[in-house]
Write a protein that holds these residues in place. Structure first.
Motif, mmCIF file in Angstrom:
data_model
loop_
_atom_site.group_PDB
_atom_site.id
_atom_site.type_symbol
_atom_site.label_atom_id
_atom_site.label_comp_id
_atom_site.label_asym_id
_atom_site.label_seq_id
_atom_site.Cartn_x
_atom_site.Cartn_y
_atom_site.Cartn_z
ATOM 1 N N VAL A 58 15.105 38.521 80.895
ATOM 2 C CA VAL A 58 13.664 38.559 80.647
ATOM 3 C C VAL A 58 13.230 40.020 80.620
ATOM 4 O O VAL A 58 13.632 40.810 81.475
ATOM 5 N N MET A 59 12.419 40.392 79.638
ATOM 6 C CA MET A 59 11.946 41.769 79.564
ATOM 7 C C MET A 59 10.890 42.004 80.639
ATOM 8 O O MET A 59 9.870 41.315 80.678
ATOM 9 N N VAL A 60 11.155 42.972 81.529
ATOM 10 C CA VAL A 60 10.219 43.296 82.601
ATOM 11 C C VAL A 60 9.864 44.777 82.521
ATOM 12 O O VAL A 60 10.587 45.575 81.925
ATOM 13 N N LEU A 61 8.760 45.130 83.132
ATOM 14 C CA LEU A 61 8.296 46.508 83.132
ATOM 15 C C LEU A 61 8.664 47.187 84.442
ATOM 16 O O LEU A 61 8.788 46.542 85.482
ATOM 17 N N GLN A 62 8.840 48.504 84.370
ATOM 18 C CA GLN A 62 8.937 49.256 85.604
ATOM 19 C C GLN A 62 7.520 49.398 86.167
ATOM 20 O O GLN A 62 6.557 48.913 85.591
ATOM 21 N N LYS A 63 7.377 50.039 87.303
ATOM 22 C CA LYS A 63 6.049 50.142 87.925
ATOM 23 C C LYS A 63 5.043 50.730 86.950
ATOM 24 O O LYS A 63 5.359 51.616 86.186
ATOM 25 N N LEU A 86 8.820 38.125 76.171
ATOM 26 C CA LEU A 86 10.035 38.370 75.400
ATOM 27 C C LEU A 86 11.274 38.198 76.278
ATOM 28 O O LEU A 86 11.342 38.718 77.392
ATOM 29 N N CYS A 87 12.256 37.466 75.754
ATOM 30 C CA CYS A 87 13.529 37.258 76.446
ATOM 31 C C CYS A 87 14.663 37.450 75.454
ATOM 32 O O CYS A 87 14.485 37.305 74.241
ATOM 33 N N LEU A 88 15.838 37.754 75.988
ATOM 34 C CA LEU A 88 17.021 37.890 75.147
ATOM 35 C C LEU A 88 17.590 36.515 74.837
ATOM 36 O O LEU A 88 17.870 35.726 75.736
ATOM 37 N N ASN A 89 17.759 36.227 73.545
ATOM 38 C CA ASN A 89 18.471 35.034 73.114
ATOM 39 C C ASN A 89 19.928 35.438 72.940
ATOM 40 O O ASN A 89 20.288 36.117 71.977
ATOM 41 N N LYS A 90 20.768 35.046 73.896
ATOM 42 C CA LYS A 90 22.150 35.515 73.893
ATOM 43 C C LYS A 90 22.937 34.995 72.693
ATOM 44 O O LYS A 90 23.887 35.638 72.242
ATOM 45 N N ALA A 91 22.541 33.848 72.164
ATOM 46 C CA ALA A 91 23.267 33.279 71.022
ATOM 47 C C ALA A 91 23.066 34.124 69.769
ATOM 48 O O ALA A 91 24.006 34.387 69.020
ATOM 49 N N SER A 92 21.820 34.556 69.533
ATOM 50 C CA SER A 92 21.517 35.316 68.320
ATOM 51 C C SER A 92 21.503 36.817 68.550
ATOM 52 O O SER A 92 21.600 37.601 67.603
ATOM 53 N N GLY A 93 21.359 37.227 69.823
ATOM 54 C CA GLY A 93 21.243 38.649 70.128
ATOM 55 C C GLY A 93 19.853 39.195 69.877
ATOM 56 O O GLY A 93 19.618 40.399 70.014
ATOM 57 N N ASP A 94 18.902 38.320 69.532
ATOM 58 C CA ASP A 94 17.535 38.746 69.242
ATOM 59 C C ASP A 94 16.651 38.607 70.481
ATOM 60 O O ASP A 94 16.961 37.859 71.411
ATOM 61 N N TYR A 95 15.516 39.306 70.456
ATOM 62 C CA TYR A 95 14.516 39.182 71.511
ATOM 63 C C TYR A 95 13.391 38.309 70.979
ATOM 64 O O TYR A 95 12.770 38.623 69.963
ATOM 65 N N GLU A 96 13.161 37.194 71.651
ATOM 66 C CA GLU A 96 12.252 36.177 71.141
ATOM 67 C C GLU A 96 11.262 35.764 72.226
ATOM 68 O O GLU A 96 11.565 35.860 73.423
#
Length: 333
Positions: free
Chosen positions: A328-333, A285-295
């Motif tokens: 980019v959506m990342v996790l903590q430890k 999952l990443c942020l689409n800055k144009a739409s503001g959605d996570y895709e």
């Protein structure tokens, strides 16, 4: 790039364009002089000229009569790409593929992809040329790779990105789960801040991977690890939204790059996965800055290298929920 690799790559090109053996006119090598000459050829009307002769010796024939690709990147600027087969008139032998790339200002760049019989030096010049264009036109190589992957097979993408990395054997592997300090964290107000400059109390965005809803969490601790020559995994992720129009293929192409130690977890479509275990074609999952959605973005390239002696970092924030690094959506430890 050695001769064997160049020949193997070009063979994949010939196979990928679907030429049947009985239909192929035996190609001949594209010489260095012809390579340079091909880059001087001008198509006056890319919309209408599909078959153009030059010097009564060479022909540019629009590849498969394809209409142009119109590619809009993360910067919102629309580029155009046209492909033409390069033929020798005598014997109608195929020499390569000429790429015309026109930016939003009308400036045109050209590249010539040789066929598999060309000398390794011609191939090396091709790679030098496309990376020179990439310095002037951001993400040109990625856009070219996308088009070639659609037209002549995914394997060509890998050939565009043969960089010279430090040997990963010299890198430090360990239990540290972290990022280089220059990676960008998305703050609650939508701006970015380098990871190394975060402070306790800074508010960052977090994302629920199931609902894709965002909320705000505060940084409790910035964890700093001592400077070493850490092994770094780099992922290049891409999303292409395509639609056909009467003029050609309209493509909105978005690209993200993420770097972390190989053991840092990310959330792919298959579940929680270490960066070093992520595979090409996995989605994140990443942020689409144009739409503001996570895709979902697709991993199109992965490499591992020694990042040089540097400190690496991680954050402890909120209740350990995911956050955004380089969108980019990342996790903590």
């Amino acid at each position: 790039m050695n001769r064997k690799f160049a020949i193997a790559l070009a063979c994949m090109f010939v196979l990928a364009i679907g030429l049947k053996a009985q239909d192929v006119v035996k190609p001949r090598p594209l010489t260095m002089a012809e390579y340079e000459k091909a880059k001087t050829f001008v198509i006056k009307d890319l919309d209408n000229e599909t078959y153009v002769k030059f010097e009564n010796t060479y022909i540019l024939d629009r590849y498969e009569l394809r209409k142009p690709y119109f590619i809009t990147g993360d910067d919102g600027l629309k580029k155009r790409m046209d492909l033409y087969k390069l033929l020798a008139k005598e014997g109608m032998q195929e020499l390569g593929l000429v790429i015309f790339y026109t930016n939003e200002k009308g400036t045109q760049y050209k590249a010539c992809l040789p066929n598999f019989t060309a000398d390794a030096k011609v191939w090396e010049k091709y790679f030098e040329d496309i990376h020179a264009i990439d310095k002037l036109e951001q993400n040109f190589v990625l856009k070219l790779s996308y088009v070639l992957s659609k037209e002549v097979g995914y394997q060509l993408y890998k050939a565009q990105n043969q960089g010279k990395d430090l040997s990963k054997e010299s890198a430090t592997y360990g239990n540290d789960i972290c990022f280089p300090g220059d990676q960008q964290v998305t703050l609650a107000n939508g701006t970015r801040k380098t990871l190394a400059s975060l402070k306790r109390g800074d508010e960052v965005l977090t994302v629920n991977p199931l609902t894709k809803a965002t909320s705000v969490i505060k940084v409790n601790t910035l964890v700093e690890h001592e400077a070493k020559n850490y092994a770094i995994t780099q992922l290049v992720l891409q999303r292409a939204d395509k639609r056909m129009t009467p003029l050609g293929s309209e493509i909105v192409l978005s690209t993200r790059t993420l770097e972390a130690t190989p053991n840092h977890p990310v959330q792919t479509h298959t579940g929680t996965t270490k960066m070093g275990d992520v595979r090409e074609n996995d989605t994140v999952l990443c942020l689409n800055k144009a739409s503001g959605d996570y895709e979902p973005f697709t991993v199109i390239s992965k490499k591992e290298y020694a990042g040089g002696v540097q400190k690496v970092y991680n954050i402890i924030a909120g209740d350990g929920t995911p956050f955004l690094m380089n969108d980019v959506m990342v996790l903590q430890k």
